[in-house]
Design an enzyme around this catalytic site. Structure first.
Site, PDB file in Angstrom:
ATOM      1  N   ARG A 115       0.837  -1.198   0.000  1.00  0.00           N
ATOM      2  CA  ARG A 115       0.000   0.000   0.000  1.00  0.00           C
ATOM      3  C   ARG A 115       0.871   1.247   0.000  1.00  0.00           C
ATOM      4  O   ARG A 115       1.915   1.280   0.626  1.00  0.00           O
ATOM      5  CB  ARG A 115      -0.892   0.032   1.246  1.00  0.00           C
ATOM      6  CG  ARG A 115      -1.777  -1.163   1.422  1.00  0.00           C
ATOM      7  CD  ARG A 115      -2.957  -1.213   0.518  1.00  0.00           C
ATOM      8  NE  ARG A 115      -3.746  -0.002   0.519  1.00  0.00           N
ATOM      9  CZ  ARG A 115      -4.947   0.088  -0.069  1.00  0.00           C
ATOM     10  NH1 ARG A 115      -5.478  -0.961  -0.685  1.00  0.00           N
ATOM     11  NH2 ARG A 115      -5.609   1.209  -0.058  1.00  0.00           N
ATOM     12  N   VAL A 116       0.398   2.263  -0.697  1.00  0.00           N
ATOM     13  CA  VAL A 116       1.119   3.529  -0.679  1.00  0.00           C
ATOM     14  C   VAL A 116       0.386   4.553   0.190  1.00  0.00           C
ATOM     15  O   VAL A 116       0.806   5.679   0.325  1.00  0.00           O
ATOM     16  CB  VAL A 116       1.327   4.098  -2.098  1.00  0.00           C
ATOM     17  CG1 VAL A 116       2.236   3.193  -2.905  1.00  0.00           C
ATOM     18  CG2 VAL A 116      -0.003   4.283  -2.822  1.00  0.00           C
ATOM     19  N   ASP A 117      -0.757   4.122   0.764  1.00  0.00           N
ATOM     20  CA  ASP A 117      -1.492   5.036   1.644  1.00  0.00           C
ATOM     21  C   ASP A 117      -1.311   4.590   3.095  1.00  0.00           C
ATOM     22  O   ASP A 117      -0.514   3.715   3.389  1.00  0.00           O
ATOM     23  CB  ASP A 117      -2.973   5.064   1.251  1.00  0.00           C
ATOM     24  CG  ASP A 117      -3.571   3.660   1.168  1.00  0.00           C
ATOM     25  OD1 ASP A 117      -2.900   2.692   1.589  1.00  0.00           O
ATOM     26  OD2 ASP A 117      -4.705   3.533   0.680  1.00  0.00           O
ATOM     27  N   ASP A 118      -2.086   5.182   4.002  1.00  0.00           N
ATOM     28  CA  ASP A 118      -1.933   4.828   5.410  1.00  0.00           C
ATOM     29  C   ASP A 118      -2.799   3.635   5.795  1.00  0.00           C
ATOM     30  O   ASP A 118      -3.526   3.657   6.782  1.00  0.00           O
ATOM     31  CB  ASP A 118      -2.237   6.047   6.284  1.00  0.00           C
ATOM     32  CG  ASP A 118      -1.141   7.089   6.143  1.00  0.00           C
ATOM     33  OD1 ASP A 118       0.030   6.679   6.073  1.00  0.00           O
ATOM     34  OD2 ASP A 118      -1.462   8.285   6.066  1.00  0.00           O
ATOM     35  N   VAL A 119      -2.707   2.611   4.969  1.00  0.00           N
ATOM     36  CA  VAL A 119      -3.410   1.370   5.269  1.00  0.00           C
ATOM     37  C   VAL A 119      -2.324   0.327   5.486  1.00  0.00           C
ATOM     38  O   VAL A 119      -1.341   0.302   4.747  1.00  0.00           O
ATOM     39  CB  VAL A 119      -4.318   0.958   4.085  1.00  0.00           C
ATOM     40  CG1 VAL A 119      -4.858  -0.442   4.266  1.00  0.00           C
ATOM     41  CG2 VAL A 119      -5.468   1.948   3.931  1.00  0.00           C
TER      42      VAL A 119
END
Ligand code: PRX
Length: 695
Positions: free
Chosen positions: A563-567
């Site tokens: 993931r590149v997000d805050d997941v």
């Protein structure tokens, strides 16, 4: 791996030396695996290929070409293999969509106007074709020796009874139904019963806490909740009904009263007498369901009517209610299952996922049953009574197709080969992996030890949002590379874009997007079209954005890099760092929290929480335990932080933004890679954090 540096700095020289030796050994193993991986393109045997549905790259290329150049024709041919009570209007295009926020609202439609029913296609269709006596469900209980078999006829009977019950209490097409059940055969039965009457099920994984369940119920306002008294998983007993009661109380305080709760009496886990009860609202499954007729009319629904919703975590805010519809989801699930697992009649298929997650929807229930496959439904855990349980089950039912997650593979690998080699496993033909990138070491073990170097591995990439697998090997068609999900499935058009949203050619790295909607893509977020558009379509205009990073190599193979997000992805479970942070700060002594992921040997990623306490509160192990307990009760045990790192302050920019990059490096113990800290409002907090590492 750099633990030894810290120990050395702290003066613990013997500990430092031991850690260093361990790190050297680990590096050697990784180097060997890397060598093996680089050397190998792993191809199916000639015998496998000869019998496979897709036998060669050429055959795939031809089908793939048609699927992207003439998607309407490609999918219409497949759709015609299913039952449609009313065919879609074939004089018009089968599909229409807009994925570009600049051109108006985002929408995706397939076969609109056509009327069908997923449950009918997954069950009745096979019975009508004379296959009612074939096995549909092989249920295996938590305890060895407890099992049950349902034929397609029996499955149809039970689905009808539950459908009739739901109708009797007033559940209609479009109504929402919450299912909070363990892996009993009754769980897929209930899902199919909802589908039969056009009700929209929302399955909540029975590991979520009362608070999480309540949040989902407040969002979808179910007409009824279906649950179970309690369940035994491994040696533990979990009182599910008690959790439902708590959730219902929370909802009640917020102005929503659940009218009815149907409770399956699982006497193996708890007696009726001990099950908490509310007269007038609660009823026992066993007292009600058997009295209903085993025939029930099918509710024919539009191809674009909702089929189910499933909540999943995003990088911000509350979990999102991903909403799937009927026609596209049905075709995506059925077709991907058929080709990716190379399904043929007689196969016995086992997916170890829980129906509470998307894998349990598409590849435990709908995909295989739409193909008429026999499915194993397992109530227990892979390590109970010991780490050989999976292979015992494989031999018992002669499982041919097996689908699990890298986290389970790594845990079993750690238990040692003897648990595997004790069993024959000769029946196995295809092995699958899902949920997170599979590291080459685990891939190799799965391939060599579990599959005896005989079974291709399908490393399948997809998401709750995509409904079915998008990037995957087709086992007989091209060689696998350990750790790569390889190529797009039919109709799937990936694009790797750079940070400016420009699609890149050839070998490259970037953000994984889709330039046309996969047929089973979610159609909206329940009650929140705006969030649907901003989360998935606004970041890169004209594309669906997956949230994942990826690399495409010189052979066109895709390598998912996370993931590149805050997941974060813990044991294949998607968890929003914001959700864990908000659970932590709900503790009265916690002032602020920042959560990041870190590499974890078994879970893939672990949860690392930096916690700032209220003024004057002292650090203590007791408080640490309380914080972990708070997260367990706010979200569920699977979201409990692995590490709580006391933080007198958090590294923030002058505008107050937490610099997670630095926190990730501290969590990973890569202290020499912290980068530029000069833009921090208070650079000294970084030293304080390093000082408190491991304390
Ligand atoms: O990051 C990717 C990872 O899991 C995410 C989707 O999570 P969820 O919606 O819970 O669905 C899990 C089951 C499909 C993706 O964004 N992921 C899933 N499969 C893979 C993967 N990452 C790498 N390789 C995979 N095979």
């Amino acid at each position: 791996s750099r633990g030894f540096e810290l120990q050395r700095r702290a003066g613990n020289f013997s500990k430092a030396a031991a850690l260093e030796r361990k790190a050297i050994r680990a590096t050697a193993v990784e180097a060997e695996v890397e060598q093996w991986t680089a050397d190998k393109l792993i191809d199916a045997s000639e015998e496998f290929k000869a019998k496979a549905l897709i036998k060669s790259r050429e055959q795939y290329d031809e089908m793939y070409k048609r699927s992207v150049e003439d998607p309407d024709g490609f999918w219409s041919d497949i759709a015609s293999e299913f039952h449609w009570e009313q065919k879609w209007d074939s004089s018009k295009p089968a599909s229409s969509w807009n994925l570009d926020v600049r051109k108006g609202p985002i929408y995706v439609e397939w076969f609109k106007g056509g009327k069908t029913n997923i449950a009918y296609n997954a069950v009745d269709r096979h019975v009508k074709a004379g296959r009612g006596g074939e096995t549909a469900i092989l249920w295996e209980g938590n305890d060895v020796g407890r099992d049950r078999k349902l034929t397609f006829q029996q499955l149809q009977d039970e689905v009808c009874q539950v459908a009739n019950y739901l109708r009797s209490i007033g559940v209609k097409k479009g109504d929402s139904v919450t299912i909070y059940m363990p892996m009993l055969a009754e769980l897929p039965v209930t899902m199919l019963a909802c589908m039969r009457i056009g009700a929209v099920h929302s399955v909540v994984f029975a590991g979520f806490s009362a608070d999480s369940l309540a949040g989902r119920m407040m969002d979808s306002k179910p007409r009824v909740v279906l649950t179970c008294s309690a369940v035994r998983r491994g040696n533990k007993v979990i009182g599910l009904k008690e959790i439902v009661d708590k959730a219902a109380d929370i909802c009640s305080k917020q102005g929503f009263d659940v009218e009815r709760v149907l409770v399956y009496d699982n006497e193996n886990a708890i007696s009726r007498e001990k099950t908490p009860w509310k007269d007038g609202r609660d009823e026992w499954w066993q007292d009600r369901i058997p009295s209903f007729e085993t025939e029930s009319p099918v509710e024919w629904v539009d191809a674009e009517d909702p089929s189910f919703m499933l909540y999943t975590s995003g990088s911000t805010g509350k979990p999102k209610g991903v909403l799937h519809t009927t026609g596209g989801y049905m075709l995506g699930a059925a077709t991907s299952f058929k080709y990716i697992f190379d399904y043929r009649p007689g196969d016995v298929y086992w997916c170890t996922a829980d129906c509470g997650w998307i894998t349990g929807h598409t590849y435990l229930t709908y995909g295989p049953l739409l193909n008429g496959a026999s499915i194993v439904v397992f109530e227990g855990v892979p390590t109970y009574p010991d780490a050989g349980r999976c292979w015992e089950i494989v031999d018992k039912y002669q499982v041919t197709l097996f689908y699990t997650a890298p986290t389970a593979i790594r845990a079993l690998q750690k238990s040692g080969n003897s648990f595997v080699t004790k069993y024959s496993r000769k029946s196995l033909r295809v092995l699958g992996s899902v949920g997170e990138p599979i590291n080459p070491n685990a891939w190799r073990w799965y391939y060599e030890v579990v599959g005896d170097s005989r079974c291709p591995i399908v490393d399948t990439w997809w998401q709750t949002e995509t409904g079915s697998i998008l990037i995957t090997p087709l086992p007989g068609a091209w060689p696998q590379k350990p750790g790569s999900a390889t190529l797009p499935f039919f109709g799937v058009q990936p694009a790797v874009v750079d940070e400016n949203g420009r699609e890149q050619d050839g070998p490259c790295s970037g953000y994984l997007c889709m330039k046309a909607p996969p047929i089973s893509l979610m159609r909206t977020l329940y009650g929140d079209q705006e969030r649907y558009e901003t989360a998935y379509f606004a970041p890169f205009k004209g594309f669906y954005f997956s949230g994942d990073g990826c690399r495409r190599d010189e052979d066109g193979y895709y390598w998912l890099t996370g993931r590149v997000d805050d997941v974060i992805n813990v044991s294949g479970h998607r968890i929003g760092t914001a959700e864990v942070e908000s659970a932590l700060v709900s503790h009265s002594m916690c002032a602020e929290a920042a959560v990041v992921g870190y590499d974890h040997e078994i879970k893939g990623q672990g949860i690392y929480a930096f916690v700032t306490l209220m003024e004057g509160v002292d650090y203590s192990d007791d408080l640490r335990r309380q914080l972990v307990t708070t997260v367990r009760s706010e979200i569920g045990a699977f979201a409990a932080p692995d590490v709580i790192h006391w933080a007198p302050g958090l590294p923030k920019t002058r505008s107050g933004k937490i610099m997670r990059r630095i926190l990730r490096k501290i969590a990973a113990n890569q202290l020499d890679e912290l980068g530029d800290t000069s833009t921090l409002a208070e650079p000294a907090v970084v030293d304080q954090l390093i000082e408190l590492r491991g304390k």
